[in-house]
Each structure stands twice: as structure tokens, then as C-alpha cells.
Design an enzyme around this catalytic site. Structure first.
Site, PDB file in Angstrom:
ATOM      1  N   GLU A   1      -7.069  20.492 -27.583  1.00  0.00           N
ATOM      2  CA  GLU A   1      -5.784  20.749 -28.259  1.00  0.00           C
ATOM      3  C   GLU A   1      -5.059  19.241 -28.488  1.00  0.00           C
ATOM      4  O   GLU A   1      -3.871  19.013 -27.934  1.00  0.00           O
ATOM      5  CB  GLU A   1      -4.888  21.375 -27.384  1.00  0.00           C
ATOM      6  CG  GLU A   1      -5.185  22.890 -26.914  1.00  0.00           C
ATOM      7  CD  GLU A   1      -4.015  23.512 -26.382  1.00  0.00           C
ATOM      8  OE1 GLU A   1      -3.325  23.273 -25.465  1.00  0.00           O
ATOM      9  OE2 GLU A   1      -4.068  24.973 -26.404  1.00  0.00           O
TER      10      GLU A   1
ATOM     11  N   GLU B   1      -9.779  29.670 -26.192  1.00  0.00           N
ATOM     12  CA  GLU B   1      -8.720  30.131 -25.270  1.00  0.00           C
ATOM     13  C   GLU B   1      -7.774  31.228 -26.149  1.00  0.00           C
ATOM     14  O   GLU B   1      -7.588  31.014 -27.246  1.00  0.00           O
ATOM     15  CB  GLU B   1      -7.443  29.144 -25.007  1.00  0.00           C
ATOM     16  CG  GLU B   1      -8.421  27.964 -24.130  1.00  0.00           C
ATOM     17  CD  GLU B   1      -7.287  26.745 -23.868  1.00  0.00           C
ATOM     18  OE1 GLU B   1      -6.119  27.048 -23.777  1.00  0.00           O
ATOM     19  OE2 GLU B   1      -7.542  25.666 -23.451  1.00  0.00           O
TER      20      GLU B   1
HETATM   21  P1  P53 Z   1      -0.047  27.380 -19.562  1.00  0.00           P
HETATM   22  C1  P53 Z   1       1.271  25.148 -25.029  1.00  0.00           C
HETATM   23  C2  P53 Z   1       0.804  25.865 -26.100  1.00  0.00           C
HETATM   24  C3  P53 Z   1      -0.442  26.161 -26.616  1.00  0.00           C
HETATM   25  C4  P53 Z   1      -1.523  25.799 -25.412  1.00  0.00           C
HETATM   26  O1  P53 Z   1      -0.883  27.191 -21.189  1.00  0.00           O
HETATM   27  C5  P53 Z   1      -1.298  25.238 -24.520  1.00  0.00           C
HETATM   28  C6  P53 Z   1       0.144  24.857 -23.963  1.00  0.00           C
HETATM   29  C7  P53 Z   1       0.448  24.344 -22.905  1.00  0.00           C
HETATM   30  O2  P53 Z   1       1.498  25.077 -22.403  1.00  0.00           O
HETATM   31  O3  P53 Z   1      -1.977  24.813 -23.427  1.00  0.00           O
HETATM   32  C8  P53 Z   1      -3.081  25.405 -23.456  1.00  0.00           C
HETATM   33  O4  P53 Z   1      -1.049  27.194 -18.621  1.00  0.00           O
HETATM   34  C9  P53 Z   1      -4.106  24.468 -22.573  1.00  0.00           C
HETATM   35  C10 P53 Z   1      -4.580  25.017 -21.151  1.00  0.00           C
HETATM   36  C11 P53 Z   1      -3.319  25.747 -20.556  1.00  0.00           C
HETATM   37  C12 P53 Z   1      -3.195  27.064 -21.514  1.00  0.00           C
HETATM   38  O5  P53 Z   1      -3.141  26.954 -22.945  1.00  0.00           O
HETATM   39  O6  P53 Z   1       1.033  26.526 -19.768  1.00  0.00           O
HETATM   40  O7  P53 Z   1      -5.287  24.280 -23.316  1.00  0.00           O
HETATM   41  O8  P53 Z   1      -4.835  24.093 -20.458  1.00  0.00           O
HETATM   42  O9  P53 Z   1      -3.480  26.243 -19.554  1.00  0.00           O
HETATM   43  C13 P53 Z   1      -2.069  27.901 -21.108  1.00  0.00           C
HETATM   44  O10 P53 Z   1       0.561  28.823 -19.777  1.00  0.00           O
END
Ligand code: P53
Length: 476
Positions: A176, A375
Site C-alpha cells: 500500500e 487483501e
Molecule cells: P486494519 C486503511 C485503508 C486501507 C487499507 O486494516 C489499510 C488501512 C489501514 O487501516 O491497511 C491495510 O487492520 C493493510 C493491512 C491492514 C488492513 O488493510 O486497520 O495493508 O496491514 O491490516 C486492514 O483494519
């Protein structure tokens, strides 16, 4: 329901710092994730000055995959995974980041992990840098504001590419990488680039400089990797949250276009090998005299990626502010408004399966590269009832997104390599540091306070996803 191509990479995704634990095991150094405290829905995670006594740092022990990896991989095989996305903790290999020689014990851990995965026919998909750079590089060099980072990163990349050249085929450089530009907040600047704003500093300028060094480092890594093993597939990794215009007001459409450009310009640099014209103009207008050399521009051209990995969770809505500047670059929270047509998760993320199809089309049209959804998922509170976790809300989220993904492949003709739902085993949230914001099909008995037995349990979504993989997406 339609199926997906043979060899489709069904999998699951995690990141080293969010699930390994073992933060000081076998010579591991302190990473930037190790100085971030726990937060919650309303409380931001704090970035402390080194590791301070009396603080709760959830990544230190996480779910101790480091100590459970054999049993956990066995469970992943039972789930039916074809691939497993994780990252290599940079600090296991170079504890401080600026050493000459790597840490053999850290290298050995990933050898063991990759061997264990291959034992069950699970293909590793590896991110080099996922929010976990050595903290020492922040205190000594100011993170990616320093050009020296390019050398530290490419040294790390070279060591692991060589070591695992016959064990890992699918790589991504920076997780990201675009969060910092789209969000420009404290959290993303630190997790992406190890940046802490200095008093009076124009942090936006620093962000662009750091981002430039990262794209150069990524392009060099692509070239180095292809030399070490021409079969390597080395991708970029972006988060995408489409920015829809609130109304058909053309100014809102222009606002939406600019919001997408501002967050996805990294894709132009990493996939096309050049900066988009609007951004060069923006640097000129702002008087940003960045350190971007002609040699760098050649590196960017020669180091374009093989595929686009991306995360998709939610979409956004934007509208122009009344006195919007003509360049539409206003960064104003008021421009991101709720979408009246969608429901939000308990963390306020808009649930929008069609947005995934839109994102797939968006990347495919612009870059004409293979895509990999690395993801996607729903963070939610789970309840354990009589030893069971009935997470029908998660099944429903994943089912609707997979349906849209299949439409993108079978109707729109998008070239999609695979799908790895995020946090398929419960782990520490990156945004909030919580354990109780759960994404998993495998429950881990640990909570926000850091207590729990660490016991692993299958949620209802486990059997459901197993069936989805087994039928290659036909039985949802
Ligand atoms: P969490 C924000 C927006 C999009 C992706 O996020 C993001 C975030 C971070 O908040 O992060 C990705 O754990 C990232 C992972 C993360 C996952 O999304 O905040 O690549 O490391 O855990 C989910 O709910």
C-alpha cells in the site's frame, strides 16, 4: 455461478508484524510497528519514542505465529489455501537496517516457513516491506526522507531474493505504497515511510520525496530480482478505495478524478515507468524542487512491475468544497462524505462489493497488467458461543465481493491472478492495533488488552471458504 481460471490463486493474507510476534526472537531488531501502541475505534495508536515501559504494544507478541507456525500452516492447508501472502520482517534479516551482514537466524526462519508451506503445496506470496521497516532507520536517517534508504532496501531485497530464489516466485515490493499520498496522515506517513514531521516542515513535500525514493528502490528491486531469477513475478501493491462523486455536479466528478489521481499516481510510476503530467505540474506550482535525477527516471522506466497487487475494503464519496481551488487538490476531510446508498462496517468502512468490480476495471483499463486482489475482508467483533463462532456477516461480505470479482473476470475480461482475503487468521489491526477487530476465518483467543490463551478455533467462514476454494469459486 461462473468459475475462475484453472490455477487461480485462492489464498489468505497477513503481514509479519501483525501476526508473527517474537519481536525480539533470534536477533530480530525493533521495527516501526514495535513502537506503536494499541488504539481503538476512537483512539489513535500512539507512536512512542522508542519502546517505553508500561505501554501496550500489540505487535510485540501478536498471535505468536513465530512459535506456532507448524501447527498454523497445517491449519492453512486444511482450509485449502493454494497460496499464502505474508511479508518478511525486514528486522529479522537486518535488525537495524544498516548492517553489512544479514542475521542468519532470521533467514532460517523464513526458510523453515517456506519449506513448511511447500510441504502442503501452498505457494508463498511475499511482500518485502509491509509497514515494518527497522526503527533504527527512522532515528538515524529520518526514514525514507533519506536517499540512503534506497541502498538499505535494495540490499535487503537482494539478500532475500537470492536466498529464496527457488522457494518464492511471487513478490511485491511495498505494501500500500500509496496510503501516504491519499491520506497524508500521521499514521500512513509513519507506516509507509518512517516519517515523523519535524516542526515547521512541509510534510507533503517530504512525503513526495520519500515516495520518490521508494519507487526508485522498488524499480531497482524489480531489476535485481529478475536477474536473480527471470521467473520471478514482482508486483506493486496499492490500496484502492474508489472515490465516487456525491452528485452529478461536474465539479464533483472532477474532484473524484483528482482524488483517484492523487492516490493512484504510484501506479503510473510503477506500472508505466513515469510520473503523470498533472503531478509534475503540481510539483512546479508548489515550488517542490525534489531530488529526482535523470538517472532515477531511467531506473523507473526500466523497473516496471509484472503485476498489480491491491487491497480493496471500501469505497469513498467526495464532493468539491464551495471554494474549491482550480487544481482540485484541496485536502479537506469535509470532502469525504458518507454514501447514502451503502451500509458501513462497525469501523465506519463503507461496504461496497460493486466497488471491487469497479477497482478491477479501473486498474485493468489503465495499466493492462495482471491483477491480484491481495487483501479484502470485513473487520468485525466476533462472539464465541459454546465454542463456535457464527460469522455469517463475514461470509456474506466475502460472498458478495467474490461474486463481483467473478463478474469482472467472466464478463469484463479482467486478467486476475488470485484472491487472498485479509487476516484470514485473526491478527493485530494495522489501523487501530486491536485484536478485537477481526477479519479471520480462524479465531485466535486473544483480546485488545493482550490477554487470552492464543488458542485457534475455526469460525463458520472456515468451512464456507474451504468449499469456495474446492469448487474454484463455483459454490458460494
Ligand atoms: P486494519 C486503511 C485503508 C486501507 C487499507 O486494516 C489499510 C488501512 C489501514 O487501516 O491497511 C491495510 O487492520 C493493510 C493491512 C491492514 C488492513 O488493510 O486497520 O495493508 O496491514 O491490516 C486492514 O483494519
Amino acid at each position: 455461478m461462473s468459475k475462475l481460471p484453472d490455477g487461480f490463486l485462492w489464498g489468505g493474507a497477513v503481514a509479519a508484524h501483525q501476526f508473527e510476534g517474537g519481536w525480539q526472537a533470534d536477533g530480530k531488531g525493533i521495527s516501526i510497528a514495535d513502537v506503536m501502541t494499541v488504539g481503538d475505534n476512537k483512539t489513535e495508536r500512539q507512536i512512542t519514542d522508542g519502546v517505553q515501559p508500561g505501554q501496550n504494544y500489540p505487535n510485540h507478541d501478536a498471535i505468536d505465529f513465530y512459535g506456532h507456525y507448524k501447527a498454523d500452516v497445517k491449519l492453512f492447508a486444511e482450509l485449502g489455501l493454494k497460496c499464502f501472502r505474508t511479508s518478511i520482517a525486514w528486522t529479522r534479516i537486518f535488525p537495524n537496517g544498516d548492517e553489512d551482514e544479514p542475521n542468519e537466524a532470521g533467514l532460517q526462519f523464513y526458510d523453515n516457513l517456506f519449506d513448511e508451506l511447500h510441504k502442503y503445496g501452498i505457494e508463498p506470496v511475499i511482500t518485502l516491506s509491509h509497514f515494518e521497516m527497522p526503527y533504527h532507520l527512522v532515528t538515524e536517517y529520518g526514514g525514507w526522507r533519506s536517499r540512503k534508504m534506497i541502498d538499505f532496501f535494495t540490499k535487503f531485497a537482494t539478500v532475500v531474493f537470492k536466498r529464496y530464489r527457488n522457494k518464492v516466485k511471487y513478490w511485491m515490493t511495498f505494501n500500500e505504497i500509496n496510503n501516504q499520498s491519499g491520506m497524508l496522515n500521521k499514521w500512513s506517513l509513519f507506516t509507509n515511510s518512517g516519517l515523523l514531521a519535524k516542526p515547521g516542515e512541509d510534510i507533503e513535500r517530504t512525503m513526495y520525496q520519500a515516495s520518490h525514493y521508494e519507487t526508485v528502490a522498488s524499480a531497482l528491486a524489480v531489476q535485481i530480482g529478475h536477474k536473480i531469477n527471470p521467473d520471478f513475478q514482482i508486483g506493486a501493491m496499492f490500496s484502492i478505495g474508489p472515490a465516487y462523486p456525491l452528485t452529478p455536479d461536474p465539479r464533483n466528478m472532477m474532484k473524484s478524478e483528482r482524488a483517484m489521481q492523487a492516490s493512484q499516481w504510484y501506479a503510473d510510476v510503477q506500472c508505466k515507468g513515469k510520473y503523470p503530467a498533472w503531478l509534475t505540474k503540481y510539483f512546479e506550482r508548489k515550488g517542490y524542487d525534489l531530488d529526482i535525477t535523470l538517472a532515477d527516471l531511467d531506473v523507473l522506466k526500466a523497473g516496471t512491475v509484472d503485476y498489480i497487487g491491491f487491497s480493496y475494503y471500501a469505497s469513498h464519496v467526495v464532493q468539491a468544497v464551495p471554494d474549491e481551488a482550480e487544481d482540485y487538490m484541496t485536502r479537506d476531510a469535509k470532502t469525504d462524505v458518507p454514501n447514502p446508498t451503502l451500509k458501513a462496517s462497525e469501523w465506519g468502512w463503507m461496504i461496497d462489493p460493486v466497488g471491487l468490480r469497479y477497482a478491477l476495471n479501473w486498474f485493468s483499463d489503465r495499466y493492462d497488467l495482471p491483477l491480484f486482489i491481495v487483501e479484502n475482508g470485513l473487520g468485525a467483533f466476533d462472539k464465541v458461543e459454546g465454542g463456535q463462532i457464527h460469522d455469517d456477516y463475514r461470509i456474506s461480505y466475502l460472498r458478495e465481493h467474490i461474486k463481483q470479482m467473478e463478474l469482472a473476470v467472466n464478463v469484463d475480461g479482467v486478467n486476475l491472478m488470485g484472491y487472498t482475503p485479509w487476516g484470514f487468521i485473526d491478527l493485530v489491526s494495522a489501523g487501530t492495533g486491536q485484536m478485537d477487530k477481526r477479519y479471520g476465518m480462524i479465531y485466535v483467543d486473544k483480546n485488545d488488552a493482550g490477554t487470552g490463551t492464543m488458542k485457534r478455533m475455526k469460525k463458520d467462514s472456515f468451512a464456507w471458504y474451504h468449499k469456495v476454494i474446492e469448487t474454484n469459486g463455483a459454490d458460494l
